[in-house]
Design an enzyme around this catalytic site. Structure first.
Site, PDB file in Angstrom:
ATOM      1  N   ASP A   7     -11.389   1.996  -1.199  1.00  0.00           N
ATOM      2  CA  ASP A   7     -10.501   2.859  -0.434  1.00  0.00           C
ATOM      3  C   ASP A   7     -11.275   3.667   0.610  1.00  0.00           C
ATOM      4  O   ASP A   7     -10.986   4.839   0.837  1.00  0.00           O
ATOM      5  CB  ASP A   7      -9.672   3.776  -1.331  1.00  0.00           C
ATOM      6  CG  ASP A   7      -8.361   4.180  -0.670  1.00  0.00           C
ATOM      7  OD1 ASP A   7      -7.956   3.526   0.290  1.00  0.00           O
ATOM      8  OD2 ASP A   7      -7.755   5.162  -1.114  1.00  0.00           O
ATOM      9  N   HIS A  11       0.847  -1.203   0.000  1.00  0.00           N
ATOM     10  CA  HIS A  11       0.000   0.000   0.000  1.00  0.00           C
ATOM     11  C   HIS A  11       0.878   1.248   0.000  1.00  0.00           C
ATOM     12  O   HIS A  11       1.978   1.231   0.539  1.00  0.00           O
ATOM     13  CB  HIS A  11      -0.903  -0.031   1.244  1.00  0.00           C
ATOM     14  CG  HIS A  11      -1.872   1.093   1.304  1.00  0.00           C
ATOM     15  ND1 HIS A  11      -1.526   2.358   1.738  1.00  0.00           N
ATOM     16  CD2 HIS A  11      -3.184   1.158   0.963  1.00  0.00           C
ATOM     17  CE1 HIS A  11      -2.594   3.140   1.655  1.00  0.00           C
ATOM     18  NE2 HIS A  11      -3.613   2.434   1.194  1.00  0.00           N
TER      19      HIS A  11
HETATM   20  C1  1DF Z   1      -5.456   8.827   1.252  1.00  0.00           C
HETATM   21  C2  1DF Z   1      -5.636   7.915   0.214  1.00  0.00           C
HETATM   22  C3  1DF Z   1      -4.957   8.377   2.463  1.00  0.00           C
HETATM   23  C4  1DF Z   1      -5.344   6.595   0.406  1.00  0.00           C
HETATM   24  C5  1DF Z   1      -4.692   7.042   2.658  1.00  0.00           C
HETATM   25  O1  1DF Z   1      -4.179   6.541   3.819  1.00  0.00           O
HETATM   26  C6  1DF Z   1      -4.920   6.119   1.645  1.00  0.00           C
HETATM   27  C7  1DF Z   1      -5.755  10.229   1.036  1.00  0.00           C
HETATM   28  C8  1DF Z   1      -3.651   7.448   4.773  1.00  0.00           C
HETATM   29  O2  1DF Z   1      -6.624  10.545   0.205  1.00  0.00           O
HETATM   30  O3  1DF Z   1      -5.150  11.073   1.709  1.00  0.00           O
HETATM   31  O4  1DF Z   1      -4.787   4.827   1.889  1.00  0.00           O
HETATM   32  N1  1DF Z   1      -5.427   5.738  -0.706  1.00  0.00           N
HETATM   33  O5  1DF Z   1      -5.059   4.565  -0.675  1.00  0.00           O
HETATM   34  O6  1DF Z   1      -5.746   6.247  -1.820  1.00  0.00           O
HETATM   35 MN    MN Z   2      -5.584   3.161   0.632  1.00  0.00          MN
END
Ligand code: 1DF
Ligand code: MN
Length: 356
Positions: free
Chosen positions: A319, A193
Site C-alpha cells: 500500500d 479498492h
Molecule cells: C489511505 C489508505 C489512502 C489506502 C488510500 O488512497 C489508500 C490512507 C487514497 O491511509 O489514507 O489506498 N489504503 O488502501 O489503505
Molecule cells: Mn490502497
C-alpha cells in the site's frame, strides 16, 4: 518510513527465496489532484473527499506532503523506495477514488485515459519493476468496458482497479455489467479498492475520524463485495476473480455468520433481492475472491485468511506510499510458515493471478 536499519538490509533479487511483488501500490497524476482540490473548493466534493483529499492534497503535515510527493512520482524516487524496502515489483494503480466522483463524464474519461497512458509509459520504462492496472470512469460503463480492452490489449496492463462506489452507486447495479463482461473476456481480475463511504453512510464515522483507512474504507468495500456476491455475480461470471485488499476487508472473519444468516434470509424470503445462490459465500471466497494484506502486516490475520480461503488466494501488498514501512516487510519475511507458502504469498500467487 520508520527506521529499522538495525534489522539489516532488505534486498531485491530473490536471494532470500522469493521475489517480493507488492500488489496494491498507488500513484496519482497532478491533474487528478487538481480536480479533487477544485471539487472541494467549489463544494462539489462529497464528505469523504473533503476529508481524504482535503488532507492529502492540502495539509502541510509531514504525512500528507511526503505521501503526495511519492504518489506523483513514477520514476527514480519510487524505484529507490522499492529498492530500500526490497520490493522487486509493484502492481500500480491510480489512487482512490480515481475519477469516479467526477460529475463531468467527458472530463472523467479524459483524465482516466491520460492516467492509463502515463502509467503505461512508466511500465514501459521500468518493465521489470512496474506492472499496471487500469483505471476506469465507471460513470460510463460502456466506455469503461472499451477501456478494459484497451488497457489489456494496447497498454499491457494486468487488471483494473475500481475504487468502490461511484457517487453512491455500487457495481451490483446491472448497468455495470459491460465492465464485468469485458474483464472476463480479457481473463483479467478486478481489484475492488476502498473509497471513503458515500454521504449516505459516512455520517457517524466522520467526526470520530473513522471514515478513512482506519475503518470506513473497510466497511464500505467489504459491503460492496458482499453486494456483488449476494446478487450472484459469480454465478453469472464463474471465471471472474475479484481482489480486495486489507485482508479481505473483514469478510473472511465474518464468513460463518454471513453464510448462516444469508441462508436463513434466503429460506424465509425476507428480502426480495436476496436470492438463492449456487454456492455458499465461503465457497465463493475460495473460488472467486483473492485477498491482499495491504495495510495489514499482521501474521495472525494472514494465517487465518490462508486457512479459510486457501494459501493460493492470499497475496502481499504494501500500500505504498500510504503505508511505506520497512519494518513491516521484515515482519512479513519473518512469518512462521513453510518456505513454499511464503513464496506463494510474496511472489507466486501474484504471478499466477495477474498472469505475469
Ligand atoms: C489511505 C489508505 C489512502 C489506502 C488510500 O488512497 C489508500 C490512507 C487514497 O491511509 O489514507 O489506498 N489504503 O488502501 O489503505
Ligand atoms: Mn490502497
Amino acid at each position: 518510513m520508520t527506521d529499522e536499519s538495525t534489522r539489516g538490509e532488505l534486498k531485491t533479487g530473490g536471494g532470500h527465496g522469493y521475489l517480493r511483488i507488492a500488489t496494491e501500490e498507488a500513484f496519482a497524476t497532478r491533474e487528478l489532484v487538481e480536480v479533487f482540490l477544485r471539487m472541494i473548493r467549489e463544494g462539489q466534493a462529497d464528505k469523504g473527499m473533503v476529508s481524504l483529499w482535503g488532507f492529502y492534497a492540502a495539509s502541510p503535515s509531514q504525512r500528507a506532503t511526503t505521501i503526495l510527493e511519492r504518489l506523483l512520482d513514477l520514476g527514480e524516487r519510487r524505484i529507490a523506495d522499492m529498492d530500500a524496502t526490497g520490493i522487486d515489483r509493484a502492481v500500480l494503480a491510480l489512487t482512490s477514488p480515481g475519477v469516479q466522483p467526477l460529475r463531468d463524464h467527458d472530463e472523467a474519461k479524459a483524465i482516466a485515459s491520460r492516467a492509463n497512458d502515463q502509467l503505461a509509459e512508466a511500465c514501459g520504462k521500468y518493465p521489470d519493476r512496474f506492472i499496471g492496472m487500469g483505471t476506469l470512469a465507471t460513470q460510463d460503463p460502456e466506455w469503461s468496458a472499451r477501456e478494459v480492452h484497451r488497457c489489456a490489449r494496447e497498454l499491457g496492463f494486468k487488471g483494473v482497479q475500481i475504487n468502490s462506489h461511484t457517487q453512491g452507486e455500487y457495481l451490483d447495479d446491472p448497468k455495470y455489467d459491460p465492465i464485468f463482461r469485458a474483464l472476463v473476456e480479457e481473463g483479467q481480475p478486478l481489484y475492488l479498492h476502498p473509497a471513503t463511504p458515500p454521504d449516505s453512510m459516512i455520517g457517524p464515522m466522520l467526526e470520530a475520524g473513522l471514515d478513512g483507512a482506519i475503518f470506513g474504507f473497510g466497511v464500505e468495500t467489504g459491503m460492496h463485495l458482499l453486494l456483488l456476491i449476494t446478487i450472484g455475480i459469480f454465478d453469472r461470471y464463474p471465471d471472474l476473480q475479484i481482489m480486495v485488499g486489507h485482508m479481505g476487508e473483514a469478510l473472511p472473519y465474518w464468513l460463518y455468520r454471513l453464510d448462516y444468516m444469508h441462508q436463513a434470509g434466503v429460506r424465509s424470503k425476507r428480502y426480495e433481492r436476496m436470492k438463492p445462490l449456487r454456492k455458499t459465500i465461503a465457497e465463493y471466497m475460495r473460488s472467486n475472491v483473492l485477498v491482499t494484506n495491504s495495510g495489514m502486516a499482521w501474521e495472525p490475520a494472514i494465517r487465518f485468511c490462508q486457512h479459510v480461503m486457501g494459501e493460493d488466494r492470499v497475496m502481499y501488498a504494501m500500500d505504498y506510499p500510504y503505508q511505506y514501512e520497512a519494518r513491516e516487510v521484515h515482519a512479513m519475511d519473518a512469518m512462521d510458515m513453510p518456505a513454499e507458502t511464503k513464496k506463494k504469498f510474496f511472489q507466486a500467487n501474484a504471478e499466477h493471478w495477474f498472469k505475469l
